[in-house]
Design a protein around this motif. Structure first.
Motif, PDB file in Angstrom:
ATOM      1  N   ASP A  57       1.460  -9.977   8.261  1.00  0.00           N
ATOM      2  CA  ASP A  57       2.390  -8.851   8.116  1.00  0.00           C
ATOM      3  C   ASP A  57       2.692  -8.465   6.665  1.00  0.00           C
ATOM      4  O   ASP A  57       3.519  -7.596   6.402  1.00  0.00           O
ATOM      5  CB  ASP A  57       3.684  -9.104   8.915  1.00  0.00           C
ATOM      6  N   GLU A  58       2.009  -9.129   5.732  1.00  0.00           N
ATOM      7  CA  GLU A  58       2.054  -8.672   4.329  1.00  0.00           C
ATOM      8  C   GLU A  58       0.611  -8.496   3.927  1.00  0.00           C
ATOM      9  O   GLU A  58      -0.209  -9.383   4.182  1.00  0.00           O
ATOM     10  CB  GLU A  58       2.707  -9.726   3.435  1.00  0.00           C
ATOM     11  N   MET A  59       0.262  -7.366   3.371  1.00  0.00           N
ATOM     12  CA  MET A  59      -1.144  -7.183   3.010  1.00  0.00           C
ATOM     13  C   MET A  59      -1.321  -6.457   1.680  1.00  0.00           C
ATOM     14  O   MET A  59      -0.454  -5.689   1.253  1.00  0.00           O
ATOM     15  CB  MET A  59      -1.933  -6.510   4.133  1.00  0.00           C
ATOM     16  N   VAL A  60      -2.472  -6.743   1.070  1.00  0.00           N
ATOM     17  CA  VAL A  60      -2.818  -6.127  -0.207  1.00  0.00           C
ATOM     18  C   VAL A  60      -3.999  -5.198   0.069  1.00  0.00           C
ATOM     19  O   VAL A  60      -5.041  -5.639   0.550  1.00  0.00           O
ATOM     20  CB  VAL A  60      -3.219  -7.216  -1.239  1.00  0.00           C
ATOM     21  N   VAL A  61      -3.797  -3.929  -0.208  1.00  0.00           N
ATOM     22  CA  VAL A  61      -4.797  -2.928   0.169  1.00  0.00           C
ATOM     23  C   VAL A  61      -5.360  -2.241  -1.076  1.00  0.00           C
ATOM     24  O   VAL A  61      -4.608  -1.733  -1.912  1.00  0.00           O
ATOM     25  CB  VAL A  61      -4.176  -1.886   1.136  1.00  0.00           C
ATOM     26  N   GLU A  62      -6.671  -2.218  -1.146  1.00  0.00           N
ATOM     27  CA  GLU A  62      -7.343  -1.527  -2.251  1.00  0.00           C
ATOM     28  C   GLU A  62      -7.496  -0.053  -1.873  1.00  0.00           C
ATOM     29  O   GLU A  62      -7.948   0.262  -0.765  1.00  0.00           O
ATOM     30  CB  GLU A  62      -8.726  -2.173  -2.449  1.00  0.00           C
ATOM     31  N   THR A  63      -7.115   0.829  -2.795  1.00  0.00           N
ATOM     32  CA  THR A  63      -7.311   2.271  -2.573  1.00  0.00           C
ATOM     33  C   THR A  63      -7.906   2.850  -3.857  1.00  0.00           C
ATOM     34  O   THR A  63      -7.844   2.215  -4.909  1.00  0.00           O
ATOM     35  CB  THR A  63      -5.973   3.000  -2.283  1.00  0.00           C
ATOM     36  N   LEU A  64      -8.397   4.060  -3.767  1.00  0.00           N
ATOM     37  CA  LEU A  64      -8.906   4.717  -4.988  1.00  0.00           C
ATOM     38  C   LEU A  64      -7.768   4.964  -5.977  1.00  0.00           C
ATOM     39  O   LEU A  64      -7.996   5.160  -7.158  1.00  0.00           O
ATOM     40  CB  LEU A  64      -9.521   6.071  -4.618  1.00  0.00           C
ATOM     41  N   GLY A  65      -6.535   4.974  -5.458  1.00  0.00           N
ATOM     42  CA  GLY A  65      -5.351   5.191  -6.301  1.00  0.00           C
ATOM     43  C   GLY A  65      -4.729   3.879  -6.738  1.00  0.00           C
ATOM     44  O   GLY A  65      -3.551   3.854  -7.088  1.00  0.00           O
ATOM     45  N   GLY A  66      -5.449   2.791  -6.667  1.00  0.00           N
ATOM     46  CA  GLY A  66      -4.929   1.488  -7.108  1.00  0.00           C
ATOM     47  C   GLY A  66      -4.621   0.555  -5.946  1.00  0.00           C
ATOM     48  O   GLY A  66      -4.737   0.928  -4.781  1.00  0.00           O
ATOM     49  N   ILE A  67      -4.199  -0.670  -6.305  1.00  0.00           N
ATOM     50  CA  ILE A  67      -3.868  -1.681  -5.289  1.00  0.00           C
ATOM     51  C   ILE A  67      -2.457  -1.405  -4.753  1.00  0.00           C
ATOM     52  O   ILE A  67      -1.540  -1.135  -5.525  1.00  0.00           O
ATOM     53  CB  ILE A  67      -3.893  -3.091  -5.947  1.00  0.00           C
ATOM     54  N   LYS A  68      -2.295  -1.459  -3.425  1.00  0.00           N
ATOM     55  CA  LYS A  68      -0.974  -1.233  -2.817  1.00  0.00           C
ATOM     56  C   LYS A  68      -0.567  -2.471  -2.017  1.00  0.00           C
ATOM     57  O   LYS A  68      -1.405  -3.081  -1.338  1.00  0.00           O
ATOM     58  CB  LYS A  68      -0.994  -0.009  -1.881  1.00  0.00           C
ATOM     59  N   TYR A  69       0.730  -2.794  -2.104  1.00  0.00           N
ATOM     60  CA  TYR A  69       1.280  -3.958  -1.388  1.00  0.00           C
ATOM     61  C   TYR A  69       2.123  -3.447  -0.225  1.00  0.00           C
ATOM     62  O   TYR A  69       2.986  -2.594  -0.410  1.00  0.00           O
ATOM     63  CB  TYR A  69       2.125  -4.800  -2.343  1.00  0.00           C
ATOM     64  N   LEU A  70       1.851  -3.988   0.973  1.00  0.00           N
ATOM     65  CA  LEU A  70       2.550  -3.506   2.172  1.00  0.00           C
ATOM     66  C   LEU A  70       3.255  -4.634   2.899  1.00  0.00           C
ATOM     67  O   LEU A  70       2.740  -5.760   2.955  1.00  0.00           O
ATOM     68  CB  LEU A  70       1.549  -2.873   3.169  1.00  0.00           C
ATOM     69  N   GLU A  71       4.407  -4.315   3.474  1.00  0.00           N
ATOM     70  CA  GLU A  71       5.112  -5.240   4.362  1.00  0.00           C
ATOM     71  C   GLU A  71       5.295  -4.543   5.693  1.00  0.00           C
ATOM     72  O   GLU A  71       5.814  -3.415   5.747  1.00  0.00           O
ATOM     73  CB  GLU A  71       6.495  -5.556   3.795  1.00  0.00           C
ATOM     74  N   LEU A  72       4.883  -5.233   6.752  1.00  0.00           N
ATOM     75  CA  LEU A  72       4.898  -4.603   8.079  1.00  0.00           C
ATOM     76  C   LEU A  72       6.095  -5.079   8.904  1.00  0.00           C
ATOM     77  O   LEU A  72       6.486  -6.248   8.813  1.00  0.00           O
ATOM     78  CB  LEU A  72       3.608  -4.975   8.825  1.00  0.00           C
TER      79      LEU A  72
END
Ligand SMILES: N[C@@H](CCC[C@H](N)C(=O)O)C(=O)O
Length: 295
Positions: A101-116
């Motif tokens: 439920d916590e993830m690190v996502v790579e995007t073209l706009g940089g790394i994003k940190y998410l909490e679900l």
């Protein structure tokens, strides 16, 4: 001739709708075909219909769990998408691709940190750390150096032969924010949206938002998206409006944003000598399906 069956999920965040395709194990649509097939799948009335297509792909950097790719309905690839990344997070969690439920996502706009926010295995909503906002005109490749290298905040641009005050910011992707007292219902978005999106000041185009301030913690906004047109909501747009409003002293750090499709909650915070923001909102699975495409 149609020759391949494509499995997809149709998802949305506040009506900002996306077709989600899992390419985490293998590429389904060859790179050169992606823009054409995205355009076809997004065509309302003729295919599934959506504001864009999201691809789940393996990360290219060690620190990320997974990589997010977003294409607009016109087939162009964008750097980031706030509503899309919440749909993506729900998809990868519920399909066991990233089972935490916590993830690190790579995007073209940089790394994003998410909490679900998960209840009984279902992702109801998530909070995304949208990262540090970039207000510097010379650091935002979308903004033409002709309009200066300083921040482009609350400055005039000539649109339709008239001066219009706006601010530019990048939260990975580019946004033009226009605060107005005019009732949003009366704004001719179909006319002004494309004029600003394609304005010469933004050689890589921009997303466009008209904003009414209700009070220091609440705004109402209307969006014209780069590559998609009117959308019911825009997550990176809501984040940009809150950031610009805070920077101009018009808004506090906690902002409830009303969009035609529902509400998002944005929290602006100090980050690396500048400003960052958290975005919180829901994500919904509309349906799963199979579509035949010519690959
Ligand atoms: N709907 C999105 C933004 C999608 C990308 C945008 N149209 C662009 O080209 O930058 C959101 O929720 O942020």
């Amino acid at each position: 001739m149609k020759n391949t069956l494509l499995i997809f999920s149709k998802m949305h965040g506040l009506g900002n709708d996306y077709v989600v395709i899992d390419e985490s194990k293998k590429e389904i649509i060859p790179e050169y075909k992606k823009p054409e097939i995205v355009e076809e799948l997004c065509r309302r009335g003729f295919s599934i219909g959506a504001d864009g297509v999201i691809f789940v792909v393996p990360p290219t950097v060690d620190k990320a769990d997974i990589r997010f790719r977003i294409f607009n309905a016109d087939g162009s690839e964008a750097e980031m998408c706030g509503n899309g990344i919440r749909c993506f997070a729900k998809f990868v969690y519920e399909n066991g691709i990233v089972p935490h439920d916590e993830m690190v996502v790579e995007t073209l706009g940089g790394i994003k940190y998410l909490e679900l926010i998960v209840r009984s295995g279902e992702v109801l909503a998530s909070t995304v750390d949208m990262g540090k906002a970039n207000f510097k005109a010379d650091a935002i490749p979308m903004i033409n150096p002709l309009i200066g290298t300083d921040e482009f905040m609350d400055q005039e641009l000539i649109v339709d032969s008239k001066p219009m005050k706006m601010s530019a910011v990048s939260v990975g992707n580019p946004h033009a924010v226009i605060f107005t007292d005019e009732d949003l219902e009366t704004i001719d978005l179909d006319y002004l949206g494309p004029l600003i999106e394609n304005h010469e000041a933004f050689p890589q185009k921009t997303n466009v938002h008209f904003v009414n301030i209700i009070n220091r913690g609440e705004i109402k906004m209307l969006t014209w998206e780069r590559g998609a047109g009117f959308t019911y909501a825009c997550g990176t747009g809501a984040t940009s409006c809150a950031l610009v409003g805070y920077k101009l002293g018009k808004l506090d750090e906690n902002v409830l944003v009303h969009l035609p499709g529902g509400d998002l909650f944005i929290v602006v915070y100090p980050r690396d000598g500048g400003l960052g923001a958290f975005m919180e909102g829901d994500a919904v699975l509309a349906f799963d399906g199979v579509v035949e495409v010519d690959i």
